[in-house]
Motif scaffolding. Structure first.
Motif, short mmCIF file in Angstrom:
data_model
loop_
_atom_site.label_atom_id
_atom_site.label_comp_id
_atom_site.label_asym_id
_atom_site.label_seq_id
_atom_site.Cartn_x
_atom_site.Cartn_y
_atom_site.Cartn_z
N UNK A 92 0.83 -1.18 0.00
CA UNK A 92 0.00 0.00 0.00
C UNK A 92 0.87 1.25 0.00
N UNK A 93 0.41 2.26 -0.69
CA UNK A 93 1.17 3.50 -0.83
C UNK A 93 0.57 4.59 0.06
N UNK A 94 1.47 5.28 0.78
CA UNK A 94 1.06 6.40 1.60
C UNK A 94 1.87 7.62 1.19
N UNK A 95 1.18 8.73 1.00
CA UNK A 95 1.82 10.00 0.68
C UNK A 95 1.77 10.88 1.93
N UNK A 96 2.95 11.29 2.40
CA UNK A 96 3.07 12.15 3.57
C UNK A 96 3.35 13.57 3.08
N UNK A 149 -1.51 12.51 -8.28
CA UNK A 149 -1.94 12.15 -9.64
C UNK A 149 -1.00 11.13 -10.28
N UNK A 150 0.27 11.19 -9.90
CA UNK A 150 1.26 10.29 -10.47
C UNK A 150 1.21 8.89 -9.86
N UNK A 151 1.08 8.80 -8.53
CA UNK A 151 1.20 7.50 -7.86
C UNK A 151 -0.12 6.91 -7.37
N UNK A 152 -1.18 7.73 -7.27
CA UNK A 152 -2.47 7.28 -6.79
C UNK A 152 -2.35 6.49 -5.47
N UNK A 153 -1.94 7.18 -4.39
CA UNK A 153 -1.72 6.47 -3.13
C UNK A 153 -3.02 5.98 -2.49
N UNK A 154 -2.88 5.01 -1.59
CA UNK A 154 -4.03 4.48 -0.86
C UNK A 154 -4.48 5.44 0.23
N UNK A 155 -3.54 6.28 0.70
CA UNK A 155 -3.83 7.19 1.80
C UNK A 155 -2.86 8.37 1.75
N UNK A 156 -3.34 9.53 2.19
CA UNK A 156 -2.51 10.73 2.28
C UNK A 156 -2.62 11.28 3.70
N UNK A 157 -1.47 11.66 4.29
CA UNK A 157 -1.51 12.48 5.50
C UNK A 157 -1.14 13.88 5.03
N UNK A 158 -1.98 14.86 5.35
CA UNK A 158 -1.83 16.21 4.79
C UNK A 158 -1.82 17.27 5.88
N UNK A 159 -0.71 17.98 5.98
CA UNK A 159 -0.65 19.11 6.90
C UNK A 159 -1.62 20.18 6.43
#
Length: 118
Positions: free
Chosen positions: A1-5, A41-51
């Protein structure tokens, strides 16, 4: 699974990364809302944590763009203690949940697993 921090502070990204690394997620990073949208848009993560508070494009504007691009996006907002109204605004705009700085590792993991339905 991909997560974008997503956070403009490298030490905060590292804190979250250190909490999540033992769970074997693929971790990606962005340092502002503009970069977050591009990476999403490039990686389509499963989840993002966003400040919420960041330069260029803040977390709420980035959240709106991401939700517009992918209505099923799972985004957890990251905020300091005093920003309750901004958190409520983010939830209204489609955020899945929020976590508060300073981080409680167990709470971060529980929140992420809950949002991912794990």
């Amino acid at each position: 699974m991909k997560i974008l921090i997503v956070d403009d502070a490298p030490f905060i990204r590292n804190q979250i990364k250190n909490i999540l690394e033992p769970l074997n997620f693929e971790i990606y990073e962005a340092e502002n809302g503009k970069e977050a949208i591009e990476v999403y848009k490039k990686i389509n993560p499963d989840l993002v944590t966003m400040d919420i508070s960041m330069p260029e494009i803040d977390g709420i504007k980035a959240l709106k763009e991401i939700i517009n691009f992918d209505p099923k996006a799972k985004v957890i907002m990251v905020t300091a203690l005093g920003h309750k109204s901004r958190v409520l605004e983010a939830i209204e705009c489609g955020a899945s949940y929020y976590i508060v700085k300073p981080f409680d590792s167990n709470k971060v993991i529980q929140t992420i697993m809950k949002v991912l339905n794990k």
